[in-house]
Design a protein around this motif. Structure first.
Motif, PDB file in Angstrom:
ATOM      1  N   ARG A 121       0.137   6.535  -2.211  1.00 35.43           N
ATOM      2  CA  ARG A 121       0.228   5.217  -1.628  1.00 35.43           C
ATOM      3  C   ARG A 121       1.170   4.406  -2.904  1.00 35.43           C
ATOM      4  O   ARG A 121       0.684   4.576  -3.849  1.00 35.43           O
ATOM      5  N   THR A 303      -8.090   3.334  -1.896  1.00 36.79           N
ATOM      6  CA  THR A 303      -7.053   2.243  -2.006  1.00 36.79           C
ATOM      7  C   THR A 303      -7.646   0.802  -2.619  1.00 36.79           C
ATOM      8  O   THR A 303      -6.889  -0.059  -3.146  1.00 36.79           O
ATOM      9  N   ASN A 307      -6.038  -1.431  -5.562  1.00 34.41           N
ATOM     10  CA  ASN A 307      -5.949  -2.767  -5.522  1.00 34.41           C
ATOM     11  C   ASN A 307      -6.536  -3.465  -6.825  1.00 34.41           C
ATOM     12  O   ASN A 307      -5.865  -4.141  -7.739  1.00 34.41           O
TER      13      ASN A 307
ATOM     14  N   ASP B 183      -2.695 -18.891  -4.125  1.00 32.67           N
ATOM     15  CA  ASP B 183      -2.448 -19.727  -5.058  1.00 32.67           C
ATOM     16  C   ASP B 183      -3.685 -20.675  -5.139  1.00 32.67           C
ATOM     17  O   ASP B 183      -3.490 -21.748  -4.540  1.00 32.67           O
ATOM     18  N   LEU B 213      -6.491  -4.805   2.786  1.00 31.65           N
ATOM     19  CA  LEU B 213      -6.704  -4.034   1.958  1.00 31.65           C
ATOM     20  C   LEU B 213      -5.152  -3.034   1.631  1.00 31.65           C
ATOM     21  O   LEU B 213      -4.603  -2.483   2.475  1.00 31.65           O
ATOM     22  N   GLY B 214      -5.121  -2.935   0.410  1.00 30.23           N
ATOM     23  CA  GLY B 214      -3.676  -2.019   0.197  1.00 30.23           C
ATOM     24  C   GLY B 214      -2.276  -2.866   0.153  1.00 30.23           C
ATOM     25  O   GLY B 214      -1.380  -2.440  -0.413  1.00 30.23           O
ATOM     26  N   TYR B 215      -2.473  -3.988   0.460  1.00 25.60           N
ATOM     27  CA  TYR B 215      -1.398  -5.118   0.926  1.00 25.60           C
ATOM     28  C   TYR B 215      -1.752  -6.391   0.515  1.00 25.60           C
ATOM     29  O   TYR B 215      -1.638  -7.291   1.034  1.00 25.60           O
ATOM     30  N   GLY B 216      -1.846  -6.410  -1.008  1.00 32.72           N
ATOM     31  CA  GLY B 216      -2.016  -7.895  -1.696  1.00 32.72           C
ATOM     32  C   GLY B 216      -3.448  -8.167  -1.500  1.00 32.72           C
ATOM     33  O   GLY B 216      -3.812  -9.418  -2.102  1.00 32.72           O
ATOM     34  N   GLU B 218      -5.619  -7.689  -3.534  1.00 27.88           N
ATOM     35  CA  GLU B 218      -6.127  -8.009  -5.087  1.00 27.88           C
ATOM     36  C   GLU B 218      -5.710  -9.226  -5.617  1.00 27.88           C
ATOM     37  O   GLU B 218      -6.373 -10.001  -6.262  1.00 27.88           O
ATOM     38  N   TYR B 219      -4.727  -9.639  -5.031  1.00 23.01           N
ATOM     39  CA  TYR B 219      -4.359 -11.142  -5.557  1.00 23.01           C
ATOM     40  C   TYR B 219      -5.283 -12.092  -4.695  1.00 23.01           C
ATOM     41  O   TYR B 219      -5.789 -13.241  -5.504  1.00 23.01           O
ATOM     42  N   TYR B 221      -8.330 -11.517  -3.928  1.00 25.92           N
ATOM     43  CA  TYR B 221      -9.589 -11.107  -4.610  1.00 25.92           C
ATOM     44  C   TYR B 221      -9.719 -11.818  -5.792  1.00 25.92           C
ATOM     45  O   TYR B 221     -10.684 -12.748  -6.076  1.00 25.92           O
ATOM     46  N   SER B 222      -8.672 -12.018  -6.695  1.00 26.83           N
ATOM     47  CA  SER B 222      -8.749 -12.810  -8.124  1.00 26.83           C
ATOM     48  C   SER B 222      -8.807 -14.363  -7.544  1.00 26.83           C
ATOM     49  O   SER B 222      -9.236 -15.099  -8.424  1.00 26.83           O
ATOM     50  N   GLU B 225     -11.959 -15.430  -6.810  1.00 25.33           N
ATOM     51  CA  GLU B 225     -13.014 -15.351  -7.631  1.00 25.33           C
ATOM     52  C   GLU B 225     -12.652 -16.721  -8.280  1.00 25.33           C
ATOM     53  O   GLU B 225     -13.552 -17.430  -9.085  1.00 25.33           O
ATOM     54  N   ARG B 226     -11.309 -16.937  -8.708  1.00 24.46           N
ATOM     55  CA  ARG B 226     -10.891 -18.190  -9.748  1.00 24.46           C
ATOM     56  C   ARG B 226     -11.340 -19.469  -8.979  1.00 24.46           C
ATOM     57  O   ARG B 226     -11.807 -20.401  -9.572  1.00 24.46           O
ATOM     58  N   ALA B 276     -13.926  -2.579   3.939  1.00 23.07           N
ATOM     59  CA  ALA B 276     -13.704  -2.606   2.725  1.00 23.07           C
ATOM     60  C   ALA B 276     -13.226  -3.903   1.984  1.00 23.07           C
ATOM     61  O   ALA B 276     -13.346  -4.353   1.202  1.00 23.07           O
ATOM     62  N   ALA B 280     -14.810  -6.663  -0.487  1.00 16.03           N
ATOM     63  CA  ALA B 280     -14.019  -7.031  -1.610  1.00 16.03           C
ATOM     64  C   ALA B 280     -14.023  -8.764  -1.487  1.00 16.03           C
ATOM     65  O   ALA B 280     -14.393  -9.497  -2.478  1.00 16.03           O
ATOM     66  N   ALA B 283     -17.410 -10.134  -2.366  1.00 17.21           N
ATOM     67  CA  ALA B 283     -17.859  -9.868  -4.011  1.00 17.21           C
ATOM     68  C   ALA B 283     -17.014 -11.054  -4.659  1.00 17.21           C
ATOM     69  O   ALA B 283     -17.583 -11.407  -5.886  1.00 17.21           O
TER      70      ALA B 283
END
Lengths: 450, 309, 558
Positions: A121, A303, A307, B183, B213-216, B218-219, B221-222, B225-226, B276, B280, B283
């Protein structure tokens, strides 16, 4: 609490002698504050500075290495509670279990399935990190043979889970491979005596934080240095809160007693292992043991891990290449921009909004925006001409007309000269693309030979 | 225990927001907490709410969803009724994608009619989403606001269209989902802009744009959280419930591709891809999740209840 | 007047003719002919300011996105994209397309220039020893003449930087130099010519019977490199380092200037590629390097640098704020010349604008202080929202233009150019980006060293713009961070003030050298927090509106 750059600076000699390799003491102090440099790089530093800064820079969560060589797995060694504060360094490790009770073919088949849990990936290989060999047979010799076969078949570091006599049987051949030992709850002391002389990492299992504190102290007293804690949660909510609390104690409270990486056994009938694994990837699990070898379970989890463990401070890039937007054809316009992801997503969504199908050509500019990349010499007439000839866009469209961001209109002459493509200067702002694209006459994209 | 107490307390409290139900339905409240998610600390009067999305229009369903929706009806009102009942969804997210020129091009009046029918058939709280095409949505939101015979939430208002969406919401007593593109500052700005034109804070949900999942992811997620940390730390404009719409997880190739055998069964995998993403988001601090797969609604509903209040 | 020969290009009203060079644009011909013509974007068809009226044959420059139908049929073309053909061509440069006469934006405070003057040179034979202090700006060259026998300031003068036709920004000029044989030499020649023009004006402006015995010059790194004869090209390529940081003393002759051929020229040292001697001079003039309390310095010019520190440490960054506060990047923007709208009020009832013009009369455009006033007034009267979007209130003079919706500041009948002065949506975005970059740069510096905002005791505003600034109006937009009003100190042209300080005192010059040696450069492009601070500050006044509300509610300040 961590010291600020200015506080560190006040401890430094303030002579700007450059011996540390940075232009000024303040620049050096900023690097120390960011954890990217250490006081040992400053030869003239005072003893006071060394003492103060040395203590402040010790990692709050120790590192534990399992296995050896290229596939060694690093657990722990994290410095923040939230990834946005810096980054998470060491991805949650996944171990898939295999039982020594399986007979030959079934065992080999299981190992083969575990080994095939590997996915490509975004230019990265996502794979299961470890195999957890469980002693279900009760037979030390069988366990030792299974462990050796697992090692041979999977090639990953091992987690050895079983009574101490079984672990002891496996160690003569596997000890040098640095497996992670995981004895049952009642055999913690014996396990510590096994691990200590060989310097092997050990999972300490005990109920809750209280239990762990005692068990970890005992293992340390027995001479084990590399410790991993399994707080043995009874339920999913229990697993999440124990994981969060252990990490908070390590990072916020610097509670050395319990500051070790964590392991959670989500197999053996643990309720909702998929949910638990998802939550523990985000919430600080260092090592997760799963029984499932179904790629439909493992691929999403790997995955998710990819991330969460991406460095949030790296410029966000997309891959260079040709991105068709809408039902783009050989006579659709070609729009070029850089690979800064925000730029990419903005331009793509503006093209989508125009409802004019187009090819979006993305140039590799180290994740810089258009103007920055131009100023830094990464988005130039030469580089764009090169993309036009090498990206394959010439084969994807029948015309030779490129739409260039208005901000770099000045490149148009050079591009036309070097590539032979005709350049149309697009709008300054991506937001004007929809109306721009809608107004373009289709004749602009007639075949090149017409 | 000789180590410190690892529990955390915060000065702020997340605004409690209630999504009202129709006659015979159960309203759902979210927010009101003083703590981070999924932990036994602080006050947590409401569990996260799980909703299901129904989309109008001509779209190909992912294999996993067409499997799950089989035989549940095609009429939006029928499908919504069946799926809500079967999955136990606490609210319905009705997306009028069919009004998009490329996805059916339904007339605005037809979109409004669907809203009326669905809201009559399904008494649970509802959020109504536009089609995503600016010019159409400009006509659609006022029509939907009028057609909805009970208070719903309109999704979504952004920096560009907030006057129109919030105007429609205010005129008919609806709530607003305030959208921003992953943002934290723009999330706050959207809430301030809505406040400027008079939308009361207990009628606003934050939609931070949920990457799949797998396409952003993580952004998102943070940012979630913020936003939550900022809200709990006392930034009132961010102390609002957060809605994560998991729709993007169904756009991932990994959730759709049935050709790659080494990836496992696409029906199970697609569902897991959304699940998944959901965990996330929870969480990180999401208060409302919008799922498409009824089994995920049921799973999440069963697990985020009592122990995690 | 005889008909010009075929293949001739004639400029009016100068009535300068030259033969047509095939392939060159009208703009390039104008530069060669010495006809002043605005082209802040460097002649790439972006800004639309080089409008000329042609009569004769020419091709190109008829960009419909920039020019209206009416303009096109009246013969208006963009000089940077229009090529003369082989016939004859007459080109009229209308008033709106020429740089107006330069008004003085020269006043600067030397906040640290307190010591008594120690003469370095004695008057000989009745001829006074003179010093010239120079501020070599991206757009303006400014100078001061000092009597070095007693230290008094005789005169100040300024001129446009003649490099302007090669781009309003420095990168454009580097690119020009890189891509053209002899390009940097030409840029140097133009710069020296501009400097000589300033020196001539200084000498001509007073009874200065004397000889120039010393010159100090503070400029950004690119300009200083060009003057010194070193290539500025490495600044835009990895690892983005200038060739030189300190410049050995040279005579005027060695630098190519005949105005002060034998005088030693001291060029202020540079801190990095995008932080130059001008900010060193600014810090010197502010005196922040001597203070106990932590100070911030904003140099609001074409680029915009920010410095943070005190006598213990100094740190600077380049904010890459655009030139919107100097009238750049704004379609109707201009510098603070006669004819520029300098202040604006919007009637909350009628929603129409009233303004004052520098030098009186009908306006040609709006300068920086006018632009800020305009934005603040539009915000106050609800014509823009906090996200920086126009709010279409009924009765407000909005018009749909080629550049999108625009606020009509002055209708065609009230403007000196004959077309309406409009402030369009992209203009507002430029202003917001500029102010956001300044605020974010300051926030990033504070974060980098780990200081809270309230640790800052004084905030210096350098740049001519600061002299005319309405601080409350600026803070209502969030142009600067929310410090209490009484902490702000305007310095005016601090770079020139620093150059003057350094020519009056050797000790000050040595201070400048030690400022340069001890200052830490902070690179915002690798500062992960900068973009976010920028996004926070794009809002009006700021996403952290609470802090601004507190500052504006207090009664402090001037």
């Amino acid at each position: 609490m961590a010291l600020t750059a200015l506080e560190i600076y006040k401890l430094l000699p303030k002579t700007n002698c450059k011996e540390c390799g940075f232009p000024t003491c303040l620049a050096f102090a900023m690097q120390i504050a960011a954890g990217k440099a250490g006081i040992d790089q400053c030869p003239p530093a005072s003893d006071e500075a060394r003492e103060t800064l040395g203590a402040a820079s010790a990692p709050p969560l120790p590192k534990v290495v399992v296995g050896t060589g290229e596939r060694a797995v690093i657990l722990g060694d994290e410095v923040v509670l939230y990834r946005h504060e810096k980054t998470f360094y060491h991805p949650t490790a996944f171990a898939i279990s295999v039982s020594d009770a399986l007979d030959g073919d079934a065992f080999r088949d299981r190992i083969r399935r575990i080994r095939s849990l590997s996915f490509e990936r975004m230019g990265e290989r996502l794979a299961v990190d470890m195999v957890a060999v469980r002693c279900d047979s009760g037979d030390p010799a069988r366990f030792a043979a299974a462990a050796a076969a697992a090692k041979e078949g999977a090639g990953t570091p091992l987690l050895l889970s079983g009574p101490c006599d079984a672990l002891a049987a496996a160690l003569p051949s596997l000890g040098p491979d640095r497996p992670l030992l995981c004895p049952p709850v009642g055999e913690g002391d014996a396990g510590a005596r096994l691990a200590a002389p060989l310097g092997l990492p050990l999972v300490v299992r005990a109920k809750g934080i209280d239990g762990l504190e005692k068990a970890l102290a005992a293992a340390r007293a027995a001479g084990v240095r590399d410790l991993v804690a399994d707080p043995m949660p009874a339920s999913l909510p229990d697993a999440v809160s124990l994981s969060v609390y252990l990490r908070r104690l390590a990072i916020l409270h610097r509670a050395r007693e319990v500051a070790v990486p964590t392991a959670f056994d989500l197999g053996n009938g643990f309720p909702s292992p998929f949910a638990a694994a998802s939550l523990l990837v985000t919430k600080y699990g260092s090592l997760l043991v799963l029984d499932s070898d179904d790629p439909a379970d493992i691929f999403p989890l790997l995955t998710l891990r990819q991330n969460i463990f991406t460095d949030p401070q790296k410029p966000i890039q997309v891959e260079a290449g040709i991105y068709p937007v809408g039902k783009a054809t050989a006579s659709s316009p070609v729009v070029i921009t850089t690979n800064f992801s925000l730029t990419f997503f903005t331009v793509r969504s503006d093209i989508e909004a125009s409802r004019v199908p187009a090819h979006l050509l993305i140039a590799d500019c180290d994740g810089m925006s258009v103007l920055t990349a131009w100023a830094a010499g990464r988005f130039t007439g030469e580089s764009i001409a090169k993309i036009l000839s090498e990206s394959g866009i010439a084969g994807a469209v029948s015309h030779r007309t490129l739409i260039l961001p208005g901000m770099v209109a000045r490149l148009s002459g050079k591009i036309e000269e070097l590539s032979g493509w005709r350049v149309l200067v697009g709008p300054q702002e991506s937001s004007a693309l929809p109306s721009y694209l809608r107004r373009l006459p289709p004749a602009a994209f007639a075949p090149a030979d017409a | 225990m000789t180590v410190a107490n690892p529990q955390q307390t915060f000065p702020g409290r997340i605004m409690e927001v209630t999504l009202p139900a129709g006659e015979g339905g159960r309203s759902v409240s979210v927010g009101g907490q003083t703590a981070l998610p999924l932990l036994p600390e602080g006050e947590r009067p409401n569990a996260a709410a799980i909703g299901i999305e129904i989309r109008t229009g001509d779209e190909d369903l992912p294999p996993s969803l067409s499997h799950a929706f089989g035989g549940k009806g095609t009429d939006p009102a029928v499908l919504a009724g069946n799926l809500v009942e079967e999955s136990g969804a606490q609210f319905l997210f009705l997306s009028l994608a069919g009004c998009h020129p490329d996805l059916g091009g339904h007339a605005v009046s037809r979109g409004a009619g669907i809203v009326r029918d669905v809201l009559q058939a399904v008494p649970c709280p509802a959020i109504v989403g536009g089609c995503g095409e600016e010019e159409t949505d400009a006509l659609l939101f006022p029509a939907v606001a009028e057609a909805a015979q009970r208070p719903v939430f309109l999704s979504y208002a952004d920096e560009k269209n907030y006057r129109l969406v919030a105007g429609a919401a205010l005129a008919y007593g609806h709530g607003v989902v305030a959208w921003s593109p992953i943002d934290i500052n723009m999330a706050k700005q959207a809430n301030l802009l809505l406040g400027d034109i008079g939308v009361p804070p207990h009628r606003v949900l934050i939609d931070p744009l949920t990457g799949g999942l797998g396409y952003g992811l993580e952004y998102t997620y943070s940012i979630v959280e913020r936003i939550r940390l900022a809200g709990l730390s006392g930034d009132a404009a961010l102390a609002r419930p957060i809605l994560c719409h998991l729709g993007d997880s169904w756009k991932a190739r990994e959730a759709l591709d049935s050709a790659e055998e080494s990836w496992g069964d696409v029906i199970a995998r697609g569902r897991r891809w959304e699940e998944a993403t959901a965990w996330a988001c929870l969480a990180a601090g999401a208060d409302l999740l919008v799922c498409r797969h009824p089994d995920n609604v049921r799973t999440l509903r069963g697990m985020v209840g009592a122990p995690w209040r | 007047m005889p008909e010009p020969k075929p293949g001739t290009l004639r400029f009016l009203p100068e009535d300068v003719s030259l033969s047509v060079a095939p392939g060159e644009t009208i703009l390039r011909h104008a530069i060669r002919a010495g006809v002043p013509l605005l082209s802040p974007c460097g002649g790439e068809g972006r800004c639309g300011k080089c409008r000329v009226i042609i009569s004769g044959e020419a091709a190109g420059g008829d960009d419909p996105g920039v020019l209206s139908e009416a303009e096109l049929s009246a013969g208006v073309r963009l000089a940077c994209r229009c090529h003369p053909s082989s016939g004859t061509l007459t080109v009229t440069v209308p008033p709106g397309s020429r740089p107006a006469r330069l008004a003085a934006y020269l006043e600067g405070r030397d906040a640290a220039g307190d010591e008594p003057f120690l003469p370095l040179h004695a008057a000989t034979g009745g001829r006074r020893p003179l010093g010239v202090a120079l501020d070599l700006g991206t757009s303006t060259l400014a100078g001061a003449l000092i009597d070095l026998s007693d230290g008094h300031l005789i005169a100040r003068a300024a001129a446009d930087n003649p490099q302007m036709p090669f781009g309003e920004d420095l990168i454009s000029r580097i690119v020009y130099g890189e891509e053209h044989e002899g390009g940097f030499a030409l840029l140097r020649q133009l710069l020296v010519a501009g400097v000589e023009q300033v020196i001539a004006a200084l000498l001509g402006s007073g009874p200065a019977e004397g000889e120039i015995v010393e010159v100090t010059a503070a400029g950004n790194t690119v300009i200083t490199h060009i003057l010194f004869g070193a290539s500025p090209a490495p600044i835009r390529h990895p690892p983005y380092q200038p060739v030189l940081r300190e410049y050995p003393v040279r005579t005027g002759e060695e630098l190519g200037s005949l105005a002060a051929p034998s005088a030693p020229w001291r060029l202020f040292p540079s801190l990095g590629g995008f932080v130059g001697g001008d900010i060193v001079a600014g810090v010197l003039a502010s005196g922040m390097h001597r203070e106990d309390g932590v100070c911030l310095l904003f140099d609001v010019g074409t680029n915009g640098e920010v410095a943070l520190g005190n006598r213990e440490f100094l740190m600077v960054c380049s904010s890459s704020a655009g030139p919107a506060f100097e009238g750049g990047e704004v379609a109707c923007g201009m510098r603070a010349y006669p004819g520029a709208i300098e202040s604006v009020r919007i009637d909350p009832e009628t929603l129409s604008a009233e303004w004052t013009v520098i030098g009186g009369g009908k306006p040609l455009g709006i300068c920086g202080s006018g632009i800020l006033d305009l934005c603040a007034e539009m915000f106050r009267t609800g014509l823009i929202d906090r996200a920086g979007q126009f709010v279409p209130r009924s009765g407000a003079p909005f018009a749909e233009t080629a550049r999108g919706r625009a606020f009509v500041v002055a209708g065609a009948e009230r403007s000196a150019t004959g077309s309406a002065i409009c402030f369009a949506a992209p203009d507002l975005k430029s202003v917001l980006r500029t102010k956001a970059a300044l605020c974010a740069a300051a926030d990033s510096l504070l974060t980098a060293v780990g200081l809270p905002r309230d640790a800052v005791e004084r905030v210096y505003i350098a740049g001519g713009f600061g002299n005319f600034l309405d601080l409350r109006s600026a803070l209502s937009l969030g142009v600067f961070p929310p410090f209490p009003l009484e902490k702000y100190v305007p310095l005016g042209n601090a770079s020139l003030a620093g150059a003057i300080g350094a020519i009056r005192s050797r000790r000050r010059w040595r201070e400048a050298l030690s400022i340069a040696a001890g200052t830490t450069y902070h690179d915002l492009s690798s500062d992960a927090g900068f973009m976010e601070a920028f996004q926070r500050a794009l809002f009006i006044p700021h996403t952290d509106e609470e802090s601004y509300r507190k500052v504006l509610a207090s009664r402090g300040g001037r």
